[in-house]
Scaffold this motif. Structure first.
Motif, mmCIF file in Angstrom:
data_model
loop_
_atom_site.group_PDB
_atom_site.id
_atom_site.type_symbol
_atom_site.label_atom_id
_atom_site.label_comp_id
_atom_site.label_asym_id
_atom_site.label_seq_id
_atom_site.Cartn_x
_atom_site.Cartn_y
_atom_site.Cartn_z
ATOM 1 N N GLY A 178 100.994 36.007 -4.264
ATOM 2 C CA GLY A 178 101.956 35.555 -5.253
ATOM 3 C C GLY A 178 102.731 34.361 -4.748
ATOM 4 N N THR A 231 99.034 44.611 -7.229
ATOM 5 C CA THR A 231 100.306 45.094 -6.700
ATOM 6 C C THR A 231 100.790 44.236 -5.543
ATOM 7 O OG1 THR A 231 99.787 47.367 -7.376
ATOM 8 C CG2 THR A 231 101.493 47.091 -5.703
ATOM 9 N N PHE A 276 102.050 41.003 -7.086
ATOM 10 C CA PHE A 276 103.262 41.225 -7.875
ATOM 11 C C PHE A 276 104.482 41.422 -6.985
ATOM 12 C CE2 PHE A 276 106.304 44.099 -9.900
ATOM 13 C CZ PHE A 276 106.590 43.407 -11.060
ATOM 14 N N ASN A 277 104.311 42.153 -5.898
ATOM 15 C CA ASN A 277 105.445 42.427 -5.010
ATOM 16 C C ASN A 277 106.051 41.159 -4.420
ATOM 17 O OD1 ASN A 277 105.514 45.189 -5.381
ATOM 18 N ND2 ASN A 277 104.137 45.624 -3.677
ATOM 19 N N LYS A 278 105.280 40.088 -4.369
ATOM 20 C CA LYS A 278 105.787 38.824 -3.838
ATOM 21 C C LYS A 278 106.593 38.029 -4.866
ATOM 22 C CE LYS A 278 102.254 38.290 -0.285
ATOM 23 N NZ LYS A 278 101.255 37.395 0.337
ATOM 24 N N LYS A 331 108.180 39.771 -7.753
ATOM 25 C CA LYS A 331 108.775 40.742 -8.675
ATOM 26 C C LYS A 331 110.183 40.383 -9.122
ATOM 27 C CE LYS A 331 110.200 43.784 -4.888
ATOM 28 N NZ LYS A 331 110.039 45.157 -4.310
ATOM 29 N N ASP A 332 110.879 39.567 -8.345
ATOM 30 C CA ASP A 332 112.245 39.199 -8.715
ATOM 31 C C ASP A 332 112.319 37.894 -9.516
ATOM 32 O OD1 ASP A 332 113.326 41.456 -7.443
ATOM 33 O OD2 ASP A 332 113.336 40.438 -5.506
ATOM 34 N N LYS A 382 107.232 35.843 -15.041
ATOM 35 C CA LYS A 382 106.095 36.296 -14.244
ATOM 36 C C LYS A 382 104.783 36.040 -14.991
ATOM 37 C CE LYS A 382 108.452 40.169 -13.507
ATOM 38 N NZ LYS A 382 109.859 39.729 -13.401
ATOM 39 N N MET A 432 100.703 36.518 -14.617
ATOM 40 C CA MET A 432 99.633 37.264 -13.943
ATOM 41 C C MET A 432 98.297 36.586 -14.249
ATOM 42 S SD MET A 432 98.829 41.260 -14.690
ATOM 43 C CE MET A 432 97.170 41.897 -14.778
ATOM 44 N N LYS A 476 102.819 48.676 -17.326
ATOM 45 C CA LYS A 476 103.815 49.182 -16.370
ATOM 46 C C LYS A 476 104.762 48.093 -15.896
ATOM 47 C CE LYS A 476 104.260 51.679 -11.982
ATOM 48 N NZ LYS A 476 103.523 52.374 -10.887
ATOM 49 N N PHE A 477 104.213 46.921 -15.550
ATOM 50 C CA PHE A 477 105.019 45.890 -14.891
ATOM 51 C C PHE A 477 105.439 44.745 -15.808
ATOM 52 C CE2 PHE A 477 102.811 48.017 -11.384
ATOM 53 C CZ PHE A 477 103.898 48.322 -10.578
ATOM 54 N N PRO A 522 104.358 41.678 -17.075
ATOM 55 C CA PRO A 522 104.414 40.226 -16.888
ATOM 56 C C PRO A 522 104.527 39.540 -18.238
ATOM 57 C CG PRO A 522 102.165 41.018 -16.647
ATOM 58 C CD PRO A 522 103.039 42.235 -16.737
#
Length: 219
Positions: free
Chosen positions: A85, A120, A123-125, A127-128, A132, A134, A165-166, A168
């Motif tokens: 990410g 995942t 995304f974790n890189k 997430k803030d 976003k 994808m 779930k996330f 984007p």
């Protein structure tokens, strides 16, 4: 910020000159996978070099029709989206290349569990990030972007579940050439530009607190 994206290039770069203005005025070019036809570093470099003539700001990932050495080369170049990410101001871009299993045993197929893990990790890189994006070579299942010629939906349930779930803002996909389209999964805009040689690409614009994403045609 204007982002131009396309994929399923398969070494056919003839349309680049026809979209020179779009490429030159973009802040970023994103390649969603299948840069080559079952080839590796040399052919990948040839594609990247052709695009860099118009814009050197690139992020890319391999597709199922690229050899594993394409993935390694993109990492060496510091532009690999696969399992990774990047933060560009308030925009976060993350990706997963390869594809889920196909009947054709193409060079770079990965399991559904691996798709989830790579998404995942990326995304974790980011997430803030405020926005976003994808980039997943395999489209989400049961959309207008994953339908093959016989009408079957062949996308990934894992990709669909991840989106729900996330959440984007945009999912850029490819892989299914005949399924060029725009759809939504929840509130996420999903786009598949089809094969690059057919003259279609994706434009994402983020301006004044708003995001738009659309299929565009060279013609």
């Amino acid at each position: 910020m204007k982002i131009i994206s396309f994929g399923d290039i398969h070494e056919d770069i003839r349309n680049l000159s026809m979209m020179r203005s779009e490429l030159e005025t973009a802040e970023l070019i994103v390649l969603s996978g299948d840069l080559t036809n079952c080839h590796g570093k040399a052919e990948t470099k040839r594609v990247l070099d052709a695009i860099k003539k118009y814009n050197k700001h690139l992020l890319a990932q391999y597709g199922n029709m690229d050899m594993q050495e394409t993935d390694s080369y993109l990492s060496q170049e510091g532009i690999n989206l696969h399992g990774n990410g990047y933060l560009l101001g308030d925009v976060g871009i993350f990706g997963c290349g390869g594809s889920s299993a196909t009947p054709f045993h193409t060079p770079s197929e990965i399991s559904e569990a691996e798709i989830e893990r790579f998404l995942t990790d990326g995304f974790n890189k980011v997430k803030d990030a405020r926005w976003k994006i994808m980039v997943c070579h395999t489209p989400p299942k049961d959309t207008t972007t994953d339908i093959i010629q016989n009408g079957m939906h062949v996308g990934s349930q894992t990709v669909r579940d991840f989106i729900l779930k996330f959440k984007p803002h945009v999912c850029i996909s490819g892989h299914i050439h005949e399924s060029r389209n725009k759809d939504k999964v929840g509130d996420t805009i999903v786009l598949n530009a089809g094969m690059f040689r057919d003259g279609w690409y994706i434009e994402v614009v983020i301006d004044k607190g708003a995001l738009s994403a659309a299929l565009k045609s060279i013609a």
